[in-house]
Design a protein around this motif. Structure first.
Motif, mmCIF file in Angstrom:
data_model
loop_
_atom_site.group_PDB
_atom_site.id
_atom_site.type_symbol
_atom_site.label_atom_id
_atom_site.label_comp_id
_atom_site.label_asym_id
_atom_site.label_seq_id
_atom_site.Cartn_x
_atom_site.Cartn_y
_atom_site.Cartn_z
ATOM 1 N N GLU A 74 5.071 16.424 18.819
ATOM 2 C CA GLU A 74 6.374 15.819 19.085
ATOM 3 C C GLU A 74 7.323 16.137 17.945
ATOM 4 O OE1 GLU A 74 6.367 11.718 20.217
ATOM 5 O OE2 GLU A 74 4.440 11.918 21.235
ATOM 6 N N ARG A 75 8.559 16.471 18.308
ATOM 7 C CA ARG A 75 9.541 16.819 17.287
ATOM 8 C C ARG A 75 9.931 15.591 16.476
ATOM 9 N NH1 ARG A 75 14.239 21.186 17.733
ATOM 10 N NH2 ARG A 75 15.052 20.972 15.628
ATOM 11 N N VAL A 76 9.977 15.760 15.161
ATOM 12 C CA VAL A 76 10.387 14.696 14.247
ATOM 13 C C VAL A 76 11.908 14.681 14.209
ATOM 14 C CG1 VAL A 76 10.361 13.952 11.829
ATOM 15 C CG2 VAL A 76 8.292 14.916 12.865
ATOM 16 N N GLU A 77 12.486 13.505 14.404
ATOM 17 C CA GLU A 77 13.944 13.381 14.348
ATOM 18 C C GLU A 77 14.425 13.680 12.930
ATOM 19 O OE1 GLU A 77 17.283 9.888 15.012
ATOM 20 O OE2 GLU A 77 15.318 9.688 15.951
ATOM 21 N N GLY A 78 15.517 14.436 12.830
ATOM 22 C CA GLY A 78 16.049 14.824 11.531
ATOM 23 C C GLY A 78 16.462 13.639 10.682
ATOM 24 N N ARG A 79 16.217 13.745 9.372
ATOM 25 C CA ARG A 79 16.609 12.739 8.380
ATOM 26 C C ARG A 79 16.076 11.345 8.703
ATOM 27 N NH1 ARG A 79 18.867 15.049 4.090
ATOM 28 N NH2 ARG A 79 20.062 16.886 4.595
ATOM 29 N N ARG A 80 14.858 11.300 9.251
ATOM 30 C CA ARG A 80 14.217 10.016 9.549
ATOM 31 C C ARG A 80 12.765 10.073 9.085
ATOM 32 N NH1 ARG A 80 16.206 6.407 13.637
ATOM 33 N NH2 ARG A 80 15.054 4.537 13.182
ATOM 34 N N TYR A 81 12.364 9.122 8.253
ATOM 35 C CA TYR A 81 10.992 9.081 7.784
ATOM 36 C C TYR A 81 10.071 8.672 8.924
ATOM 37 C CZ TYR A 81 12.319 9.479 2.883
ATOM 38 O OH TYR A 81 12.789 9.935 1.686
ATOM 39 N N VAL A 82 8.981 9.427 9.084
ATOM 40 C CA VAL A 82 7.975 9.126 10.103
ATOM 41 C C VAL A 82 6.626 9.091 9.397
ATOM 42 C CG1 VAL A 82 6.880 9.935 12.235
ATOM 43 C CG2 VAL A 82 9.334 10.268 11.894
ATOM 44 N N GLU A 83 5.872 8.028 9.643
ATOM 45 C CA GLU A 83 4.569 7.903 8.995
ATOM 46 C C GLU A 83 3.605 8.975 9.494
ATOM 47 O OE1 GLU A 83 0.883 4.779 8.374
ATOM 48 O OE2 GLU A 83 2.745 4.037 9.242
ATOM 49 N N GLY A 124 0.834 -1.193 0.000
ATOM 50 C CA GLY A 124 0.000 0.000 0.000
ATOM 51 C C GLY A 124 0.867 1.240 0.000
ATOM 52 N N VAL A 125 0.243 2.377 -0.244
ATOM 53 C CA VAL A 125 0.956 3.647 -0.274
ATOM 54 C C VAL A 125 0.650 4.398 1.013
ATOM 55 C CG1 VAL A 125 1.210 5.834 -1.497
ATOM 56 C CG2 VAL A 125 0.886 3.716 -2.785
ATOM 57 N N ARG A 126 1.692 4.887 1.659
ATOM 58 C CA ARG A 126 1.549 5.626 2.911
ATOM 59 C C ARG A 126 2.305 6.947 2.821
ATOM 60 N NH1 ARG A 126 0.657 1.958 7.999
ATOM 61 N NH2 ARG A 126 -0.538 0.319 7.013
ATOM 62 N N LEU A 127 1.862 7.906 3.611
ATOM 63 C CA LEU A 127 2.478 9.228 3.638
ATOM 64 C C LEU A 127 3.500 9.297 4.763
ATOM 65 C CD1 LEU A 127 2.574 12.197 2.653
ATOM 66 C CD2 LEU A 127 0.727 12.674 4.274
ATOM 67 N N TYR A 128 4.658 9.899 4.460
ATOM 68 C CA TYR A 128 5.724 10.077 5.442
ATOM 69 C C TYR A 128 6.204 11.521 5.425
ATOM 70 C CZ TYR A 128 6.040 5.013 5.790
ATOM 71 O OH TYR A 128 5.752 3.692 6.008
ATOM 72 N N VAL A 129 6.727 11.965 6.577
ATOM 73 C CA VAL A 129 7.375 13.269 6.660
ATOM 74 C C VAL A 129 8.846 13.018 6.983
ATOM 75 C CG1 VAL A 129 6.845 13.642 9.126
ATOM 76 C CG2 VAL A 129 7.291 15.609 7.638
ATOM 77 N N LEU A 130 9.705 13.844 6.422
ATOM 78 C CA LEU A 130 11.148 13.766 6.653
ATOM 79 C C LEU A 130 11.641 15.180 6.931
ATOM 80 C CD1 LEU A 130 13.902 12.129 6.367
ATOM 81 C CD2 LEU A 130 13.898 12.955 4.019
ATOM 82 N N ASP A 131 12.155 15.427 8.126
ATOM 83 C CA ASP A 131 12.745 16.725 8.449
ATOM 84 C C ASP A 131 14.147 16.770 7.857
ATOM 85 O OD1 ASP A 131 12.625 19.253 10.341
ATOM 86 O OD2 ASP A 131 14.606 18.346 10.589
ATOM 87 N N LEU A 132 14.481 17.845 7.161
ATOM 88 C CA LEU A 132 15.774 17.970 6.476
ATOM 89 C C LEU A 132 16.812 18.639 7.375
ATOM 90 C CD1 LEU A 132 14.459 19.004 2.942
ATOM 91 C CD2 LEU A 132 15.215 16.739 3.715
ATOM 92 N N ASP A 133 16.919 18.152 8.613
ATOM 93 C CA ASP A 133 17.861 18.704 9.599
ATOM 94 C C ASP A 133 17.663 20.202 9.767
ATOM 95 O OD1 ASP A 133 19.066 16.334 10.391
ATOM 96 O OD2 ASP A 133 20.598 16.430 8.848
ATOM 97 N N SER A 134 16.422 20.625 9.814
ATOM 98 C CA SER A 134 16.122 22.046 9.987
ATOM 99 C C SER A 134 16.539 22.510 11.378
ATOM 100 C CB SER A 134 14.623 22.300 9.780
ATOM 101 O OG SER A 134 13.874 21.608 10.755
ATOM 102 N N ALA A 135 16.883 23.773 11.502
ATOM 103 C CA ALA A 135 17.336 24.323 12.782
ATOM 104 C C ALA A 135 16.225 24.345 13.826
ATOM 105 C CB ALA A 135 17.884 25.733 12.574
ATOM 106 N N ASN A 136 14.997 24.604 13.392
ATOM 107 C CA ASN A 136 13.898 24.777 14.346
ATOM 108 C C ASN A 136 12.879 23.639 14.337
ATOM 109 O OD1 ASN A 136 14.668 27.387 15.477
ATOM 110 N ND2 ASN A 136 14.387 28.089 13.386
ATOM 111 N N GLY A 137 13.166 22.587 13.618
ATOM 112 C CA GLY A 137 12.388 21.362 13.715
ATOM 113 C C GLY A 137 11.075 21.318 12.964
ATOM 114 N N THR A 138 10.622 20.084 12.824
ATOM 115 C CA THR A 138 9.306 19.762 12.283
ATOM 116 C C THR A 138 8.588 18.999 13.378
ATOM 117 O OG1 THR A 138 10.157 19.640 10.026
ATOM 118 C CG2 THR A 138 8.088 18.493 10.463
#
Length: 96
Positions: free
Chosen positions: A56-65, A37-51
């Motif tokens: 909860e803060r998303v860890e940098g350079r890690r895909y999170v569903e 199946g197809v799922r949506l993920y977010v990936l923070d690009l090591d931003s200074a102020n986070g995603t």
């Protein structure tokens, strides 16, 4: 702005802050059959102020569903983005 699909005009957000990506995922169901199946993920690009996902803060350079009705926030912006995705076909359960 030329490489961004969605521009976030806030001083705490990077020019390339995060990526939202649909990915095809294959898992085994309770009978051992492969189900895709197809799922949506977010990936923070090591931003200074986070995603932020649901506060909860998303860890940098890690895909999170990301699931339907999840809330995304970028940097220190107060603007929240509620995610609406169609129901998953063939893939029930799973975790972030």
């Amino acid at each position: 702005k030329l490489v961004a699909d969605v521009a976030i005009e806030h001083p705490s957000c990077s020019k390339q802050h995060a990526v939202l990506q649909f990915r095809h995922v294959v898992r085994k169901d309770e009978w051992g059959e492969q189900v895709g199946g197809v799922r949506l993920y977010v990936l923070d690009l090591d931003s200074a102020n986070g995603t932020w996902l649901n506060g909860e803060r998303v860890e940098g350079r890690r895909y999170v569903e990301v699931r339907s009705k999840d809330v995304l926030r970028f940097g220190e912006s107060g603007r929240e983005y509620v995610v609406l995705v169609p129901p998953k076909e063939g893939m029930e359960g799973g975790g972030k």
